[in-house]
Design an enzyme around this catalytic site. Structure first.
Site, PDB file in Angstrom:
ATOM      1  N   ASP A 122      -3.491   6.346   5.953  1.00 54.99           N
ATOM      2  CA  ASP A 122      -4.589   5.511   5.465  1.00 54.99           C
ATOM      3  C   ASP A 122      -5.625   5.319   6.582  1.00 54.99           C
ATOM      4  OD1 ASP A 122      -5.921   3.984   3.614  1.00 54.99           O
ATOM      5  OD2 ASP A 122      -4.602   2.244   3.744  1.00 54.99           O
ATOM      6  N   ASP A 132      -4.702   2.835  -5.331  1.00 56.98           N
ATOM      7  CA  ASP A 132      -5.865   2.071  -5.803  1.00 56.98           C
ATOM      8  C   ASP A 132      -7.080   2.295  -4.924  1.00 56.98           C
ATOM      9  OD1 ASP A 132      -4.514   0.555  -3.726  1.00 56.98           O
ATOM     10  OD2 ASP A 132      -5.782  -1.150  -4.248  1.00 56.98           O
ATOM     11  N   GLU A 183      -3.157  -1.979  -2.721  1.00 55.51           N
ATOM     12  CA  GLU A 183      -3.309  -2.207  -1.274  1.00 55.51           C
ATOM     13  C   GLU A 183      -4.633  -2.898  -0.981  1.00 55.51           C
ATOM     14  OE1 GLU A 183      -4.412  -1.288   2.948  1.00 55.51           O
ATOM     15  OE2 GLU A 183      -5.497  -0.888   1.118  1.00 55.51           O
ATOM     16  N   GLU A 184      -5.684  -2.503  -1.699  1.00 49.36           N
ATOM     17  CA  GLU A 184      -7.031  -3.005  -1.400  1.00 49.36           C
ATOM     18  C   GLU A 184      -7.175  -4.503  -1.700  1.00 49.36           C
ATOM     19  OE1 GLU A 184      -9.113  -1.435   0.244  1.00 49.36           O
ATOM     20  OE2 GLU A 184      -8.760   0.700  -0.059  1.00 49.36           O
ATOM     21  N   ASP A 192     -10.150   6.852   0.314  1.00 54.13           N
ATOM     22  CA  ASP A 192      -9.286   5.716   0.672  1.00 54.13           C
ATOM     23  C   ASP A 192      -8.622   5.252  -0.613  1.00 54.13           C
ATOM     24  OD1 ASP A 192      -8.063   3.472   1.595  1.00 54.13           O
ATOM     25  OD2 ASP A 192      -9.891   2.389   2.078  1.00 54.13           O
ATOM     26  N   HIS A 228     -15.214   2.866   0.978  1.00 50.79           N
ATOM     27  CA  HIS A 228     -15.670   1.752   0.130  1.00 50.79           C
ATOM     28  C   HIS A 228     -17.170   1.826  -0.139  1.00 50.79           C
ATOM     29  CE1 HIS A 228     -12.020  -0.974   1.398  1.00 50.79           C
ATOM     30  NE2 HIS A 228     -11.690   0.300   1.272  1.00 50.79           N
TER      31      HIS A 228
HETATM   32 ZN   LIG Z   1      -6.743   2.293   2.369  1.00 49.40          ZN
END
Ligand SMILES: [Zn+2]
Length: 415
Positions: free
Chosen positions: A203, A85, A180-181, A146, A386
């Site tokens: 990550d 994700d 995960e986010e 990410d 992000h």
């Molecule tokens: Zn991540």
């Protein structure tokens, strides 16, 4: 070992980032968005195509796969883990990746929004990427390195091991998670089925970096109880809980113990929510520190501040509830020092300098560590995550794959 190998992480990455896999914190479904499965399904299919017989995606969108051992030695089963994700902070729909070959330090203007400019002065790590091929998005979305960088690197590791059988290794597990986010990446994971003893998340950021520490975290709920009365006849009777809450917040230090004023190894007390009426007001805090003792100290400090404010209001009262959120994974990793040691050696064998880092937050790795699967975090190369200026070097991605290849061999050598 790598002379005749054509790395595939960048080619895979360019495909994976075009699949929209944004997760959604408002959703209560598993996974939080169905579209995450679009990529997970592709990954399971590609792993099968490589000849990994048990590769599959389960009903929750997790991908599991096993690369069988090719050694006579008894080697602990290790797992590599990444998430499909992307963050809800920035759009992940219609990502158009662009490869900027042989970067020479110039400003990179993203074509779909000229105000999005990647500059070395804003991202000093770019100094290390001169001569590299850099991948960005086009200016209107995030890139999704990410954690699709981690995903692509694990996929390339699998491809490497399936096509280079002379490289000795124990049994290797692959785990790809959704959500995960939004903090739910381990919600439906089946560790028994996974059957690994140790794991690494892919990550992390800068080439060579290795993270074995996270914050320890508590949540604190404070309920202030005032005294209610008709406002027209409240003289010497009413005690307004909201006003007390305001005094408590105002008493918190601004130049220390706050997220705005701390970095490195310093923790904080952070108010995250307030809700109330005159009679009763609830304050929610998150407390962060790298040590459990430091958490307790901060909680005691907060309680003292509240008691001092309330001294002026003898008829008011309060409740103070502490809830454990997660703990520093170092507590677990220190019991199995070989997990981090082998990773350091693998990074060095790839010709990189080891950079130990601490995460000012929690990760799936810290959750997995406390679920019984010790799990530090390895670099992928991702930068500016992000955001629309997110970027990654192809050479860094290949170094990550190299590091993984060394790492599986080190586990085999040492056992
Ligand atoms: Zn991540």
């Amino acid at each position: 070992m790598f002379e005749h190998y054509r790395f595939t992480a960048d080619e895979r990455f360019l495909r994976y980032v075009q699949v929209d896999t944004q997760s959604d914190p408002q959703s209560s479904a598993y996974p939080t968005t169905e579209k995450q499965k679009d990529l997970s399904r592709v990954l399971a299919g590609e792993l099968k195509q490589m000849g990994i017989a048990d590769a599959h995606m389960d009903e929750w969108g997790y991908v599991y796969a096993t690369i069988p051992s090719n050694t006579d030695k008894k080697v602990p089963v290790i797992c590599f883990c990444a998430h499909v994700d992307t963050a809800p902070d920035c759009s992940g729909t219609g990502v158009k990746p662009i490869v900027h070959k042989n970067y020479q330090g110039q400003d990179i203007v993203l074509p779909d929004d000229n105000t999005q400019v990647l500059r070395m002065s804003d991202y000093p790590y770019l100094q290390k990427l001169v001569g590299h091929d850099i991948i960005t998005a086009s200016g209107t979305t995030l890139l999704g390195s990410d954690d699709k960088a981690g995903v692509a690197e694990i996929m390339d590791l699998a491809n490497f091991l399936m096509t280079n059988k002379s490289v000795k290794h124990g049994e290797i597990k692959i785990l790809i998670t959704p959500d995960e986010e939004v903090g739910r990446g381990t919600a439906k994971v089946d560790l028994k089925k996974l059957g690994a003893e140790f794991a690494y998340t892919l990550d992390g950021g800068d080439a060579g970096s290795l993270e074995d520490e996270t914050f320890s975290a508590d949540g604190v709920e404070v309920v202030i109880k005032g005294v209610i009365a008709h406002p027209g006849y409240a003289k010497d009777k009413m005690i307004n809980a909201m006003k007390i809450a305001g005094e408590i917040l105002a008493a918190l230090p601004k130049d220390r113990l706050s997220p705005e004023s701390t970095d490195g190894k310093r923790g904080f007390i952070h108010p995250v929510r307030i809700e109330g009426i005159a009679e009763k007001c609830t304050l929610e805090f998150i407390i962060r520190d790298f040590e459990t003792a430091g958490l307790v100290k901060k909680e005691d400090y907060l309680r003292t501040q509240i008691e001092e404010r309330l001294r002026t209001y003898p008829k008011a009262g309060f409740e103070f509830h502490v809830k454990e959120q997660y703990r520093n994974m170092k507590e677990v990793l220190d019991l199995h020092p070989q997990v981090v040691e082998y990773a350091k050696t693998a990074i060095q064998r790839s010709g990189l300098e080891v950079k130990m880092e601490s995460i000012r937050g929690g990760t799936d790795g810290s959750r997995l560590s406390f679920m019984g699967l010790p799990c530090p975090n390895l670099f992928t190369g991702m930068q500016g995550i992000h955001s629309k200026l997110e970027h990654i070097s192809v050479q860094d991605m290949n170094k990550a794959v190299e590091t993984l290849v060394h790492l599986v061999q080190i586990w085999e050598e040492k056992n």
